[in-house]
Design a protein around this motif. Sequence first.
Motif, short mmCIF file in Angstrom:
data_model
loop_
_atom_site.label_atom_id
_atom_site.label_comp_id
_atom_site.label_asym_id
_atom_site.label_seq_id
_atom_site.Cartn_x
_atom_site.Cartn_y
_atom_site.Cartn_z
N PRO A 342 49.00 45.33 36.75
CA PRO A 342 48.52 45.43 38.29
C PRO A 342 47.44 44.74 38.36
O PRO A 342 46.39 44.99 37.57
N ALA A 343 47.10 43.84 39.39
CA ALA A 343 46.19 43.00 39.74
C ALA A 343 44.89 43.91 39.90
O ALA A 343 43.90 43.54 39.48
N PRO A 344 44.80 44.84 40.65
CA PRO A 344 43.75 45.64 40.65
C PRO A 344 43.06 46.18 39.61
O PRO A 344 41.86 46.33 39.15
N ASP A 345 43.93 46.41 38.34
CA ASP A 345 43.47 46.81 36.94
C ASP A 345 42.49 45.64 36.50
O ASP A 345 41.48 45.91 35.96
N LEU A 346 43.21 44.28 36.47
CA LEU A 346 42.48 43.15 36.16
C LEU A 346 41.17 43.21 36.85
O LEU A 346 39.91 42.80 36.35
N ILE A 347 41.02 43.24 38.32
CA ILE A 347 39.90 43.06 39.01
C ILE A 347 38.84 44.11 38.68
O ILE A 347 37.54 43.78 38.57
N ALA A 348 39.37 45.40 38.46
CA ALA A 348 38.29 46.31 38.10
C ALA A 348 37.67 46.15 36.69
O ALA A 348 36.38 46.18 36.44
N ALA A 349 38.50 45.65 35.57
CA ALA A 349 38.16 45.13 34.41
C ALA A 349 36.86 44.06 34.35
O ALA A 349 35.99 44.14 33.63
N LEU A 350 37.14 43.19 35.42
CA LEU A 350 36.71 42.00 35.19
C LEU A 350 35.19 42.60 36.03
O LEU A 350 33.98 42.06 35.65
N ARG A 351 35.37 43.34 36.87
CA ARG A 351 33.93 43.85 37.74
C ARG A 351 33.11 44.71 36.61
O ARG A 351 31.90 44.67 36.57
N ASP A 352 33.84 45.45 35.85
CA ASP A 352 32.95 45.96 34.62
C ASP A 352 32.41 44.96 33.76
O ASP A 352 31.48 45.65 33.01
N GLU A 353 32.91 43.80 33.73
CA GLU A 353 32.18 42.77 32.80
C GLU A 353 31.27 41.91 33.57
O GLU A 353 30.79 40.94 33.30
N LYS A 354 30.84 42.47 34.98
CA LYS A 354 30.02 41.86 35.96
C LYS A 354 30.49 40.43 36.45
O LYS A 354 29.52 39.75 36.58
#
Length: 407
Positions: A342-354
Amino acid sequence: MTTNTTSHLMPVFARVDLAFERGEGAWLIATDGERYLDFTSGVAVNALGHAHPHLVAAVQAQAAKLWHMSNLFRSPDGEKVAARLCENSFADEVFFANSGAEALECAIKVTRRYHARKGHPERYRIITFEGAFHGRTLATLAAGGQEKYLDGFGPKVEGFDQVPLGDIEAVKKAIGPETAGILIEPVQGEGGVREPSHSFFRALRELCDDKGLLLVFDEVQTGMGRTGELFAYKRLGVEPDVMALAKALGGGFPIGACLTTREAASGMTAGSHGSTFGGNPLAIAAASAVLDVMLAPGFFDHVKRASLVLKQKLASIIDRYPGVLREVRGEGLLIGLQAALPAPDLIAALRDEKLLTVGAGENVVRLLPPLIVTESEIEDAVGRIEKACARLAQDLPDAPRKEKAAS
């Protein structure tokens, strides 16, 4: 995503619980002091990054002189910006608005009025394409045709006929005695970074010429350098009759524009359209400053080089993490990563990486860095993407891994 129940803002946005206090180039600084690499750019708005010195100086200088004057009077600076847009495009005339949706509303009105003034008011229908996004007004929602955005707002505005993207036979079948024009995005941004072939656009141009239709391009997201040219249509070898711009035109200051040939705009006489704030002196100052930077020698060469580097490095990550990413799409610095999860999971993971990104249709994550992004910042972003993918891959059952996770 969170909703703040104490806020008095209308809760129409599923906002992330994250706020920023300032920006520097490709970076945003949060209220807690954390630095984020901004590959969203306000959804393709901050094309020159944050706090670009030339834009800041231009708007500050104008703010000390004149904020608003009304379109009852001449706008010498607006005339200059319109002339620059026309000199660098197919267009002869420009109408300034405040947003992309307003620019599209103008384009729709231009298309209908063109035929009405020629004695054919029955020609008002416009062919659009599945997956399109043209704005949030009632007319532009109808043009986009997506039920999730239309739900609950009453009868859909009449006059739009949707066909599958890239299907020229479907376009031909949709043309009838009431058809006025064809409206299309050179690249569907919200729709999943999808683009039909150049030959499809050439066929649309031929159809419009044969049938007396207006060809309208929505370049709200693709325009102003995002695909590596000032306007995406320059890549296609096809010129529209009408084009809508916004987003990056003001580098972050709200402004939209509808560009037309003189013939297409022949129905737009005094009183046929208007705007209280369109062409506001502050917005015009911002747009003029954006053009100064983008029309300088070498600017688009930089965008193209940055795009090539980013896409090559992303392809390598896809090879290593096929359980997380499927493919790279897009042109210039309008890049889509189709996710395997799911794309939202990737977006959230990227946000965790700033690293800040934004979603799109077809399970795509868009990367929209500012056009002034440096190669070292691209390297930095790719490293963050790799870390996010490695972390996500660890949680996948039986996920294929070709290399060890990045450290």
